[in-house]
Write a protein that holds these residues in place. Sequence first.
Motif, PDB file in Angstrom:
ATOM      1  N   ASP A  19      38.621  40.506  37.424  1.00  0.00           N
ATOM      2  CA  ASP A  19      38.019  40.947  38.654  1.00  0.00           C
ATOM      3  C   ASP A  19      37.029  39.396  38.775  1.00  0.00           C
ATOM      4  OD1 ASP A  19      36.622  42.330  40.772  1.00  0.00           O
ATOM      5  OD2 ASP A  19      35.082  42.582  39.425  1.00  0.00           O
TER       6      ASP A  19
ATOM      7  N   ASP B 100      33.571  38.983  41.114  1.00  0.00           N
ATOM      8  CA  ASP B 100      32.353  39.132  41.047  1.00  0.00           C
ATOM      9  C   ASP B 100      31.878  40.031  40.111  1.00  0.00           C
ATOM     10  OD1 ASP B 100      29.827  38.899  42.485  1.00  0.00           O
ATOM     11  OD2 ASP B 100      30.602  39.405  44.495  1.00  0.00           O
ATOM     12  N   GLY B 101      30.691  39.445  39.338  1.00  0.00           N
ATOM     13  CA  GLY B 101      30.315  40.222  38.126  1.00  0.00           C
ATOM     14  C   GLY B 101      30.886  39.993  36.941  1.00  0.00           C
TER      15      GLY B 101
ATOM     16  N   ASP C 252      33.952  44.792  36.231  1.00  0.00           N
ATOM     17  CA  ASP C 252      32.721  45.271  36.000  1.00  0.00           C
ATOM     18  C   ASP C 252      32.306  46.677  36.912  1.00  0.00           C
ATOM     19  OD1 ASP C 252      32.592  43.807  38.673  1.00  0.00           O
ATOM     20  OD2 ASP C 252      30.637  43.813  38.525  1.00  0.00           O
TER      21      ASP C 252
ATOM     22  N   ASP D  36      37.865  48.885  39.360  1.00  0.00           N
ATOM     23  CA  ASP D  36      38.444  48.053  38.284  1.00  0.00           C
ATOM     24  C   ASP D  36      38.861  49.038  37.299  1.00  0.00           C
ATOM     25  OD1 ASP D  36      37.882  45.554  39.304  1.00  0.00           O
ATOM     26  OD2 ASP D  36      35.636  45.696  38.522  1.00  0.00           O
TER      27      ASP D  36
HETATM   28 MG   LIG Z   1      33.266  43.212  40.512  1.00  0.00          MG
END
Ligand SMILES: [Mg+2]
Length: 325
Positions: free
Chosen positions: A12, A14-15, A210, A215
Motif C-alpha cells: 500500500d 499512503d501510510g 496500514d 489492506d
Molecule cells: Mg494506506
Amino acid sequence: MLCKDYDAALIDLDGVVYISENAVDYAVESLTSAVGTGLRCAFVTNNAGRSAPLVATHLRSFGLDVHDADVMTSAMAAADLLATHVEVGLAVAVVGGPGVTWALVAAGFRPVAPNDPVAVAVLMGYGPQISWQDLAHACVAIRAGALFVATNTDRTFPTSEGLAPGNGVFVQAVEEATSITALVAGKPSPVIFRSAAQRLNAQRALVIGDRLNTDIAGANNAGFDSLLVLSGVTSAREVVLAIPAERPTMIENDLRCLAENAHPIQAIQPVDHVWDWAGWRARVVGAQVVVEAVDPSAQPIGSVQVAAAAAWASQRVVDVIGLAL
Ligand SMILES: [Mg+2]
C-alpha cells in the motif's frame, strides 16, 4: 529475514511508503534493501485517479527504484476484472477520470462516453468532473444490461481541504437507482491483490498495509499473509481489538521489519493462559487483555504483538490496557 519468507510484497502507498508529501521513516531504504535480496514489489493503490506511470513517477521522487509496471491501481484491477466477463476490445463506458480511461486503454478496451449505446459495461472510478448526467447515463446503461464494475468503494477521499466523497458514494447512488450491485476490484476485494500477484507471478505474496478494513481485509479475502505497519492510520489499540476478518498475520512499527525475523501473531502461544513474548506478558482478565512489561528494556511493539495474541485467542475481549504504543 521476513523479506526472504515471501517472493513478493504487495505494498500500500499512503501510510506505508509516504504520508502526503513526505516519505514514511525507513520506508525507502528498507524497500531498497529488500528488493536487493530478491523480493519483488508491487505498489497497490485503491486510488484510481492517477495512471500507473504517474504513480511510479511520484514513488521515484522519494528515491525508490520503481518501474511503471510495478504499480497496480484499482482501475487496472477493474480492467482485469472486466476482461474475465467481456471480450477485450469492446467499448466500456467511463464514469471517471483520466486514471480510469488510461487503465482501460492499457488493457485493450475502448473507453467511450457514459451515454454511448455501444458500451457493454460501465466502469465507475474517481473523476472530479463526474456529473449527475453521467450517473443518469450509467443507470440507463446498467438497466439496459451493461455490466456494472467499480474501481473501488472507498467512502471518503483525502484532499488538502479535508475528507471528500469517494467513489463508493457515487457507486452507491447508482446501485440504489438500479437495484444492481457493482462488481468491485479495489481493496478489500481480493481482485486487486490477486491481479498484482499474478503480474509478478508470485507464489507466496505478502500484503503490506496500514488500514484494517481495506489492506488487511483484502489480504484475508485473497488468502495472502499480511503485515500491518503502525506508520499510518491504524493505532495499536485498534489492531489488537480488530474483528477476525481484519486481523493481520504480523504487526510491526514500520518497514525495517523486512530485514528482521518474522513475528507471526499466531506463533505467540500461551502457557497456562499467560502469553509471554519479547519481554512482555499478557493475560485475559474478564473482557480485558492486561499487558505488563517483564523486561524493562523490552521494545514497545512487543506489547502490541503479545496483546493481539491474547485478544485473538479469546472470543470476549473488548478492551486492552497496558499497551506501550
Ligand atoms: Mg494506506
